[in-house]
Design a protein around this motif. Structure first.
Motif, PDB file in Angstrom:
ATOM      1  N   PHE A 107     -88.803   2.589  33.261  1.00 32.17           N
ATOM      2  CA  PHE A 107     -87.649   3.149  34.158  1.00 32.17           C
ATOM      3  C   PHE A 107     -86.256   4.014  33.557  1.00 32.17           C
ATOM      4  O   PHE A 107     -85.511   4.315  33.797  1.00 32.17           O
ATOM      5  N   ASP A 108     -86.381   2.292  32.125  1.00 28.47           N
ATOM      6  CA  ASP A 108     -84.975   3.166  31.185  1.00 28.47           C
ATOM      7  C   ASP A 108     -85.518   4.542  31.169  1.00 28.47           C
ATOM      8  O   ASP A 108     -84.591   5.554  30.845  1.00 28.47           O
ATOM      9  N   MET A 109     -86.990   4.848  30.413  1.00 31.58           N
ATOM     10  CA  MET A 109     -87.057   6.215  30.059  1.00 31.58           C
ATOM     11  C   MET A 109     -86.830   7.366  31.072  1.00 31.58           C
ATOM     12  O   MET A 109     -86.862   8.301  30.446  1.00 31.58           O
ATOM     13  N   LYS A 110     -87.163   7.189  31.885  1.00 35.46           N
ATOM     14  CA  LYS A 110     -86.429   8.245  33.126  1.00 35.46           C
ATOM     15  C   LYS A 110     -85.190   8.291  33.632  1.00 35.46           C
ATOM     16  O   LYS A 110     -84.838   9.338  33.947  1.00 35.46           O
ATOM     17  N   ASN A 111     -84.482   7.230  33.882  1.00 35.80           N
ATOM     18  CA  ASN A 111     -83.452   7.562  33.494  1.00 35.80           C
ATOM     19  C   ASN A 111     -82.342   8.010  32.049  1.00 35.80           C
ATOM     20  O   ASN A 111     -81.665   8.693  32.584  1.00 35.80           O
ATOM     21  N   ASP A 112     -83.076   7.576  30.899  1.00 35.55           N
ATOM     22  CA  ASP A 112     -82.176   8.993  29.513  1.00 35.55           C
ATOM     23  C   ASP A 112     -82.677   9.953  30.158  1.00 35.55           C
ATOM     24  O   ASP A 112     -81.718  10.845  29.079  1.00 35.55           O
ATOM     25  N   ILE A 113     -83.700   9.829  30.049  1.00 37.49           N
ATOM     26  CA  ILE A 113     -84.854  11.954  30.387  1.00 37.49           C
ATOM     27  C   ILE A 113     -83.396  12.217  31.674  1.00 37.49           C
ATOM     28  O   ILE A 113     -82.761  13.529  31.094  1.00 37.49           O
ATOM     29  N   TYR A 114     -82.981  12.080  32.731  1.00 40.79           N
ATOM     30  CA  TYR A 114     -82.607  12.637  33.317  1.00 40.79           C
ATOM     31  C   TYR A 114     -81.290  12.751  32.931  1.00 40.79           C
ATOM     32  O   TYR A 114     -80.410  13.273  33.517  1.00 40.79           O
ATOM     33  N   ASN A 115     -80.658  11.679  32.436  1.00 43.57           N
ATOM     34  CA  ASN A 115     -79.232  11.116  31.991  1.00 43.57           C
ATOM     35  C   ASN A 115     -78.691  12.338  30.780  1.00 43.57           C
ATOM     36  O   ASN A 115     -78.075  13.147  31.380  1.00 43.57           O
ATOM     37  N   HIS A 116     -79.864  12.754  30.183  1.00 42.07           N
ATOM     38  CA  HIS A 116     -79.903  13.987  29.275  1.00 42.07           C
ATOM     39  C   HIS A 116     -79.763  14.842  29.802  1.00 42.07           C
ATOM     40  O   HIS A 116     -79.359  15.771  29.028  1.00 42.07           O
ATOM     41  N   TYR A 117     -80.955  14.945  30.420  1.00 41.19           N
ATOM     42  CA  TYR A 117     -80.824  16.896  30.947  1.00 41.19           C
ATOM     43  C   TYR A 117     -79.109  17.023  32.189  1.00 41.19           C
ATOM     44  O   TYR A 117     -79.244  18.349  31.388  1.00 41.19           O
ATOM     45  N   GLN A 118     -78.428  16.043  32.156  1.00 36.77           N
ATOM     46  CA  GLN A 118     -77.598  16.633  32.903  1.00 36.77           C
ATOM     47  C   GLN A 118     -76.542  16.339  31.857  1.00 36.77           C
ATOM     48  O   GLN A 118     -75.633  17.625  31.880  1.00 36.77           O
ATOM     49  N   GLU A 119     -76.672  16.443  30.011  1.00 35.27           N
ATOM     50  CA  GLU A 119     -75.247  16.527  29.507  1.00 35.27           C
ATOM     51  C   GLU A 119     -75.901  18.209  28.660  1.00 35.27           C
ATOM     52  O   GLU A 119     -74.990  18.449  28.273  1.00 35.27           O
ATOM     53  N   LEU A 120     -76.974  18.708  29.039  1.00 31.31           N
ATOM     54  CA  LEU A 120     -77.513  19.408  28.356  1.00 31.31           C
ATOM     55  C   LEU A 120     -76.720  20.929  29.458  1.00 31.31           C
ATOM     56  O   LEU A 120     -76.141  20.636  30.458  1.00 31.31           O
ATOM     57  N   SER A 121     -76.759  21.590  28.509  1.00 25.43           N
ATOM     58  CA  SER A 121     -75.714  23.109  29.293  1.00 25.43           C
ATOM     59  C   SER A 121     -76.967  24.126  30.016  1.00 25.43           C
ATOM     60  O   SER A 121     -77.885  23.808  30.072  1.00 25.43           O
ATOM     61  N   LEU A 122     -76.304  24.680  30.112  1.00 22.14           N
ATOM     62  CA  LEU A 122     -76.967  25.814  31.471  1.00 22.14           C
ATOM     63  C   LEU A 122     -77.561  27.098  30.609  1.00 22.14           C
ATOM     64  O   LEU A 122     -78.696  26.934  31.865  1.00 22.14           O
ATOM     65  N   GLY A 123     -77.752  27.008  29.621  1.00 16.33           N
ATOM     66  CA  GLY A 123     -78.261  28.417  29.036  1.00 16.33           C
ATOM     67  C   GLY A 123     -79.554  26.875  28.999  1.00 16.33           C
ATOM     68  O   GLY A 123     -80.659  27.366  28.489  1.00 16.33           O
ATOM     69  N   PHE A 124     -79.727  26.462  28.326  1.00 15.19           N
ATOM     70  CA  PHE A 124     -80.535  25.125  28.846  1.00 15.19           C
ATOM     71  C   PHE A 124     -81.527  25.131  29.561  1.00 15.19           C
ATOM     72  O   PHE A 124     -83.161  25.411  29.765  1.00 15.19           O
TER      73      PHE A 124
END
Length: 596
Positions: A107-124
């Protein structure tokens, strides 16, 4: 294992789950080893008492010996049952701690990955496809969970049980223990070799799965195009090719595992044969009892499960390492857009570009060249130009989806890089060229940009976007569920719902990126009139192709090949008799030809 070090922070967080879990592992295995010793004593009891029983053959005391013998066996039998029940109880506790912990980490990993995805820029997101992102957040995380749960549980179980059994073996007879354990070094060598093979094959399988997921996601999203061009058979063939490649790699891994398990069982069987042979010789020499051989055989059979699990655990760990490596690749990527200022402030909408140059990092295409202009707060500014001239790039830079490589963008006299990014974007209303609507109700799509809205605000935004009457024609009205990407609506309706989503925010800066192309002229005029009322005193930026849309703008910027070649009002640009005049005359000719 270096890729799995990233998980240490989760282990530390859930240490009070792991520690009791390991304690339960130890206790359960103690109750698992003791029955072998009890059975060994029972076996010796049987062999000794049978001889005594036979000596009293024909005497009355034979029945007394039989009763004592029966009661002793019953006692040992009940003791073994009680020990195994206790083992089962602590195995249950072990699973309730370690396996549940693995679900929390998942659960924590999926949330951490999703939150990190949200922070990445449009170029990613331009560089990576959706299917691969989804595979890393789902399939890869699931494989890692199998490591932090079952793999750790069975590894701990194997180590504790092996130590207890080996200690018990040497405690009974050192020579026999050495012969029994002789095949195990060969098993270690095999495991080391198989580890390497499984790691390589697991990484390749996950890459294939990502490619397959991306292919399926993209084809389902473009199903209308596939059907329009009658390419169902071609798509089916391409899917079959990719599926076969995935199956081929998966079967290759299965073959390695299929050879591994029989090899382990063969080595265990060899240990059993050695135990019976060497143990039999020692029984005849009087070094050990027959009960000790029975005890050793139970120990070897108890080692069969851990050793078998060792192969499975090895596969789990290597798959988890390959998956964690893929997860880490994205987690280690930092956003191109950094915002450290936490101060929130209200913007006025004054925008200044100072000799801005920008090249897209993923393609190397230079989109803007030495661009300078100023938009005063409250102005209605239009941007026009040919396809690929850099109009949408200007919109992306104003919203700071990218950072400029040279030059500077100022908002109200402050460099855009120094603003609180979330606070700044929250005051911008943006309507993209490619409309995206979520699979949700029309109401929720319009209210998407705000945490709390009233029905009146939603209805007013729909009226200002000239889509209210269309929505009221639906049976469910504003509660109408939209299909994926708003497929339920027509192109013009989707654009107007997207416009309503931007207007409901009452933004300080409103950007329309060629979002009126699918609406008719009458509806366009109605929207622009409403826009003039809503955005009075606020900055509006309209990117368009039709000059009729922008002729009333306070300022018009004409772009060509990434540079501003003309700027001014509609009349001023016509007087220049340049590119803008040419575009205007061409559009007049097109309108006349359509009316004939």
């Amino acid at each position: 294992m270096k890729h799995l070090r990233h998980l240490n922070k989760y282990f530390y967080k859930y240490k009070w789950w792991i520690i009791p879990g390991i304690i339960f592992v130890v206790i359960s295995n103690i109750f698992g080893v003791i029955p072998a010793q009890v059975i060994g004593y029972a076996f010796d009891l049987i062999t000794e008492n049978i001889q005594i029983y036979m000596l009293f053959n024909g005497f009355n005391r034979q029945q007394i010996i039989y009763d004592i013998f029966s009661n002793s066996l019953l006692y040992f039998g009940l003791l073994v049952i009680a020990l195994y029940l206790l083992r089962g109880l602590f195995l249950f506790f072990m699973r309730q701690t370690i396996i549940l912990m693995s679900r929390h980490i998942e659960f924590d990993m999926k949330n951490d990955i999703y939150n990190h995805y949200q922070e990445l820029s449009l170029g990613f997101y331009r560089r990576n496809n959706t299917g691969d992102l989804m595979a890393r957040a789902t399939e890869d995380v699931n494989r890692v969970r199998m490591y932090v749960g079952p793999a750790i549980m069975y590894t701990a179980n194997t180590l504790v049980l092996s130590v207890l059994i080996i200690y018990s073996m040497f405690d009974v007879n050192t020579r026999l223990a050495i012969y029994c354990l002789a095949p195990l070094p060969l098993l270690v060598i095999i495991i080391y070799y198989v580890n390497t093979v499984i790691f390589k094959k697991s990484g390749k399988i996950q890459e294939r799965l990502s490619e397959l997921s991306s292919f399926v996601q993209e084809r389902f999203s473009g199903i209308r195009i596939i059907k329009s061009y009658v390419r169902e058979d071609y798509t089916r063939t391409m899917f079959e090719i990719q599926s076969n490649e995935y199956k081929k790699d998966s079967m290759s891994l299965v073959k390695v595992s299929a050879l591994f398990y029989p090899t382990m069982l063969l080595l265990i069987g060899l240990s059993t044969i050695l135990t019976i042979y060497i143990g039999g010789i020692q029984v005849m020499n009087g070094s050990i009892t027959a009960g000790n051989i029975a005890e050793f055989i139970i120990y070897i059979n108890q080692l069969t499960f851990p050793v078998t699990m060792l192969g499975w655990v090895t596969s789990l760990i290597q798959r988890a390492a390959a998956s964690q490596k893929r997860i880490n690749e994205f987690l280690e990527i930092s956003s191109d857009i950094q915002s450290t200022n936490e101060t929130e402030r209200e913007i006025n909408g004054n925008i200044v570009f100072k000799k801005v140059n920008f090249t897209y990092p993923d393609t190397g295409i230079q989109a803007l060249k030495d661009v300078s202009f100023e938009i005063n707060s409250g102005e209605f500014v239009a941007i026009i130009g040919k396809t690929g001239s850099g109009k949408s790039t200007l919109a992306n830079l104003i919203m700071r989806m990218y950072d400029v490589e040279q030059g500077e963008i100022d908002i109200d006299g402050s460099n855009i890089k120094g603003l609180n990014l979330k606070n700044y974007r929250s005051q911008i209303g943006f309507v993209p060229q490619e409309v995206f609507l979520f699979s949700d109700t029309i109401k929720n799509n319009i209210a998407f940009g705000l945490d709390q809205t009233t029905d009146e605000e939603v209805h007013l935004a729909a009226k200002n976007a000239s889509v209210y009457s269309n929505i009221m024609d639906f049976e469910e009205r504003f509660e109408t569920m939209l299909g994926e990407r708003g497929i339920t609506l027509s192109g013009g309706q989707k654009q107007r719902v997207s416009i309503a989503r931007a207007l409901i925010k009452s933004p300080k800066i409103l950007i329309f990126d060629d979002c009126l192309s699918a609406v008719d002229t009458k509806t366009e005029e109605e929207i622009l009139q409403n826009l003039g009322k809503i955005m009075h005193g606020k900055t509006s930026i309209l990117i368009a192709h039709r000059i009729s849309t922008i002729k009333n703008a306070d300022k018009i910027l004409v772009l060509d090949n990434g540079s501003i070649i003309e700027q001014g009002t509609h009349n001023e640009l016509l007087n220049l008799n340049g590119t803008y005049t040419e575009l205007y005359n061409n559009q007049l000719l097109e309108e006349e030809s359509r009316s004939i």
